[in-house]
Enzyme design. Structure first.
Site, PDB file in Angstrom:
ATOM      1  CG  ASP A  48      -1.905   1.022   1.198  1.00  0.00           C
ATOM      2  OD1 ASP A  48      -2.024   2.135   0.550  1.00  0.00           O
ATOM      3  OD2 ASP A  48      -3.179   0.689   1.684  1.00  0.00           O
ATOM      4  CB  SER A  89      -6.126   2.281   0.529  1.00  0.00           C
ATOM      5  OG  SER A  89      -4.944   2.956   0.513  1.00  0.00           O
ATOM      6  CB  THR A 142      -5.832  -2.913   1.146  1.00  0.00           C
ATOM      7  OG1 THR A 142      -5.572  -1.572   1.319  1.00  0.00           O
ATOM      8  CG2 THR A 142      -5.147  -3.768  -0.121  1.00  0.00           C
ATOM      9  CG  ASP A 261      -1.090   4.436   2.976  1.00  0.00           C
ATOM     10  OD1 ASP A 261      -1.015   5.288   2.030  1.00  0.00           O
ATOM     11  OD2 ASP A 261      -1.949   4.438   3.687  1.00  0.00           O
ATOM     12  CG  HIS A 265      -1.085   8.574   5.084  1.00  0.00           C
ATOM     13  ND1 HIS A 265      -1.830   9.366   4.113  1.00  0.00           N
ATOM     14  CD2 HIS A 265      -1.673   7.407   4.561  1.00  0.00           C
ATOM     15  CE1 HIS A 265      -2.420   8.910   3.255  1.00  0.00           C
ATOM     16  NE2 HIS A 265      -2.325   7.493   3.594  1.00  0.00           N
ATOM     17  CG  HIS A 304      -2.508   4.705  -3.533  1.00  0.00           C
ATOM     18  ND1 HIS A 304      -1.783   5.464  -2.329  1.00  0.00           N
ATOM     19  CD2 HIS A 304      -3.558   4.405  -2.668  1.00  0.00           C
ATOM     20  CE1 HIS A 304      -2.088   5.226  -1.094  1.00  0.00           C
ATOM     21  NE2 HIS A 304      -3.119   4.563  -1.208  1.00  0.00           N
TER      22      HIS A 304
HETATM   23 MG    MG Z   1      -4.201  -0.539   2.804  1.00  0.00          MG
HETATM   24 ZN    ZN Z   2      -3.109   6.083   2.255  1.00  0.00          ZN
END
Ligand code: MG
Ligand code: ZN
Length: 366
Positions: A48, A89, A142, A261, A265, A304
């Site tokens: 992710d 996500s 996800t 991910d 962030h 992404h």
């Molecule tokens: Mg995820």
């Molecule tokens: Zn994210």
């Protein structure tokens, strides 16, 4: 144009039309030549928020060669959603699980919030074994997009209600509190046991069983690598492969490195890189299994990029890297796709994210 060239072109046209064409949604066509060997099993590993700079970090921050370098087929996926140039996500996973581009926040539903059958639901109905592993909760965007259908990713309790009837044979991750500390007072762990799941909440079991398995090792998301998660992702993947590979019809396993991910962030390079290296280590397990098994396709990609992460120079000192971020959110950059095993060549090139679903389903259609 001379005669010889014309003959060659004619021959090429004949060969091209003798290929099997698979018509898919959104007017895109995946062409699979009849020579392509189809896999019996697919392992989809999602990092992710993992863009190319994140993958590059494995080169600079890993002792030894990253497992990413063991792949021979590389593609690039465009990541926009139906509602936004930059996906979240939820829509980013729903497009992998259903082939349908939807709005940011959607879990297994289309633009009109209508449920769409996921790859896991379809394969499960055909008798294949299925598994989901995540370092977030299993209700997070996800993993949820592979078995649930709700209009918003934040509906964790509603998402959990899909788990008992999901047909998924193996779950591992966090998310215990959404089963047994619910606002509606329901005990969904009891529901899981009634559906003949073996539920483990203390630690990862050493061996697999003939029963379906629900392994929940955290109340919500799993701990960070830096907070002692250890080899959970690696060992859960080994355990899942041991279990799912017993199915004669084949299997589909989704493994998510969720917190790459989260490091993005937080704009926390140390967090991101530790999570990325854990994911890379897990790729090794999948690749070793596939190499030995011979009938398994491994696909590694991302929904992404997160953080606008880059490996920048320290001013004019080109011998020093300062991992840097340009946003606390996601970015629109394309993400890499790595593939290895039967059918891998389909993943060459540049394509839209929904193509990944259609390529996988075309490979599962016998
Ligand atoms: Mg995820
Ligand atoms: Zn994210």
């Amino acid at each position: 144009m001379n005669f010889r060239l014309l003959t060659l072109l004619f021959l090429f046209a004949v060969i091209s039309t003798s290929c099997v064409s698979v018509q898919v949604k959104d007017n895109t066509v995946s062409t699979i030549t009849s020579e392509i060997k189809k896999p019996k099993n697919i392992i989809l590993l999602i990092g992710d928020g993992m863009g190319l700079s994140q993958v590059s970090a494995a080169i600079y921050y890993k002792d030894g060669k990253p497992n990413f370098e063991r792949f021979n087929t590389i593609g690039l996926s465009k990541t926009s959603s139906a509602s936004d140039l930059i996906t979240d996500s939820a829509s980013g996973a729903t497009v992998f699980s259903t082939g349908v581009r939807t709005y940011n926040g959607a879990i297994g539903v289309d633009k009109d919030t209508i449920a769409i059958p996921t790859i896991i639901e379809q394969l499960s109905r055909r008798g294949l074994a299925t598994g989901i592993i995540s370092t977030s909760s299993i209700q997070h965007a996800t993993p949820a997009s592979f078995y649930a259908h709700v209009k918003s990713r934040r509906m964790y309790e509603e998402i959990t209600e899909f788990v008992p009837n999901s047909g998924v044979n193996f779950f591992a991750g966090g998310g215990l509190k959404f089963f047994n500390q619910r606002k509606d007072g329901k005990d969904l762990l009891a529901a899981m046991k009634a559906k003949d799941y073996e539920v483990s909440t203390g630690q990862l079991p050493q061996t697999t069983t003939s029963k379906n398995q629900l392994i929940l090792l955290a109340e919500d998301g799993m701990p960070k690598m830096s907070e002692g998660r250890g080899d959970f992702l690696l060992n859960a993947t080994k355990l899942a492969l041991e279990k799912l590979s017993q199915n004669e019809k084949g299997f589909f396993l989704m493994v998510e490195g969720s917190q790459i991910d989260w490091g993005g962030h937080d704009n926390d390079a140390d967090y991101l890189i530790k999570e990325l290296l854990d994911f890379d280590k897990t790729l090794g397990v999948a690749l070793d299994f596939a190499k030995q098994n011979g009938e398994t396709l491994i696909i590694v990609t991302s929904d992404h990029e997160t953080g606008g992460f880059t490996l920048a120079s320290v001013g004019s000192d080109y011998n020093k890297i300062k991992p840097s971020f340009s946003t606390p959110g996601h970015s629109a950059t394309m993400v890499p796709v790595f593939a290895e095993g039967p059918g891998a060549s389909l993943f060459n090139g540049i394509y839209e994210n929904h193509e990944i679903y259609h390529k996988m389903m075309a490979l599962f259609d016998k």
